[in-house]
Design an enzyme around this catalytic site. Sequence first.
Site, mmCIF file in Angstrom:
data_model
loop_
_atom_site.group_PDB
_atom_site.id
_atom_site.type_symbol
_atom_site.label_atom_id
_atom_site.label_comp_id
_atom_site.label_asym_id
_atom_site.label_seq_id
_atom_site.Cartn_x
_atom_site.Cartn_y
_atom_site.Cartn_z
ATOM 1 N N SER A 68 58.383 34.136 79.384
ATOM 2 C CA SER A 68 57.716 34.744 80.536
ATOM 3 C C SER A 68 58.727 35.129 81.618
ATOM 4 O O SER A 68 59.801 34.531 81.740
ATOM 5 C CB SER A 68 56.705 33.773 81.150
ATOM 6 O OG SER A 68 55.733 33.413 80.209
HETATM 7 N N1 SAM Z 1 55.598 30.118 78.817
HETATM 8 C C1 SAM Z 1 56.347 30.559 77.681
HETATM 9 C C2 SAM Z 1 57.803 30.597 77.960
HETATM 10 O O1 SAM Z 1 58.215 30.241 79.065
HETATM 11 O O2 SAM Z 1 58.529 30.991 77.058
HETATM 12 C C3 SAM Z 1 55.952 31.948 77.279
HETATM 13 C C4 SAM Z 1 54.776 31.992 76.499
HETATM 14 S S1 SAM Z 1 54.419 33.515 75.710
HETATM 15 C C5 SAM Z 1 54.149 34.602 77.043
HETATM 16 C C6 SAM Z 1 52.794 33.080 75.134
HETATM 17 C C7 SAM Z 1 52.820 32.113 73.962
HETATM 18 O O3 SAM Z 1 51.462 31.720 73.668
HETATM 19 C C8 SAM Z 1 53.360 32.725 72.694
HETATM 20 O O4 SAM Z 1 54.423 31.971 72.209
HETATM 21 C C9 SAM Z 1 52.163 32.704 71.725
HETATM 22 O O5 SAM Z 1 52.523 32.504 70.378
HETATM 23 C C10 SAM Z 1 51.379 31.545 72.285
HETATM 24 N N2 SAM Z 1 49.961 31.516 71.926
HETATM 25 C C11 SAM Z 1 49.062 32.542 71.843
HETATM 26 N N3 SAM Z 1 47.846 32.089 71.492
HETATM 27 C C12 SAM Z 1 47.969 30.739 71.341
HETATM 28 C C13 SAM Z 1 47.067 29.698 70.976
HETATM 29 N N4 SAM Z 1 45.785 29.935 70.691
HETATM 30 N N5 SAM Z 1 47.537 28.430 70.922
HETATM 31 C C14 SAM Z 1 48.833 28.154 71.194
HETATM 32 N N6 SAM Z 1 49.743 29.099 71.547
HETATM 33 C C15 SAM Z 1 49.315 30.370 71.615
#
Ligand code: SAM
Length: 218
Positions: A68
């Site tokens: 992010s």
């Molecule tokens: N906060 C994280 C970082 O600092 O790197 C960034 C996260 S990224 C924007 C969103 C993440 O949510 C992705 O890695 C994606 O695979 C995960 N994601 C999406 N749907 C999900 C779910 N149902 N359960 C767990 N993770 C999920």
Amino acid sequence: MAYKFIDNYREKGARKKLVEHLKGRGIEDQRVLDAIGKVPRHFFFDETFWNQAYRDIAFPIGDGQTISQPYTVAYQSELLHVKKGDKVLEIGTGSGYQTCILLELGAEVYTIERQENLYNRTIQVLPYMGYHAHFFLGDGSKGIEEHAPYDKIIVTAGAPYVPEIMLKQLKMGGIFVIPVGDEKSQKMMTIIRVGENEFDRIELDTFRFVPLVGDQAW
Ligand code: SAM
């Protein structure tokens, strides 16, 4: 990717500049700014891209996902009002950068990621950096019921609606931060549990997240 864990004056200087930039964008919570100033964001990048690590941008981390944008991490962290010892559930571990910020704020973090490659990377990289969280692999759109209730819940992917099942996993007075909208843009929402079945909802600024995919999601 080849990771290297060296924190030189160049990266430290870039981190200080990033903190000043975030202050300029309106982040006021000094504890959040200190956490951003401490966590080496370039450790989540291949060395080839270290020059991108302290820009205020999201960046690809593989498997179609992103680390992010620092402003977004600071913004969501500020909304959570993390206190030392808070039990925090994070949905979407991704790179683990947000997890480190929550740990720096003194939280006990339960974090879940649905993509196995990302999960496998964070369970190695974070402890190596000295950051210890409870890591889970699976669909976090239902929260993690067996470890509930939580003081705070943060969702770091864009949801189509607020999963009711997660609201029930909040402690009384607990705070839930989640971006909700369509695939193109989402409004950041803060939801505070004020009664058994009562929740105060505040809708804030617009962001663009990768989608939350799962049973209670897209
Ligand atoms: N906060 C994280 C970082 O600092 O790197 C960034 C996260 S990224 C924007 C969103 C993440 O949510 C992705 O890695 C994606 O695979 C995960 N994601 C999406 N749907 C999900 C779910 N149902 N359960 C767990 N993770 C999920």
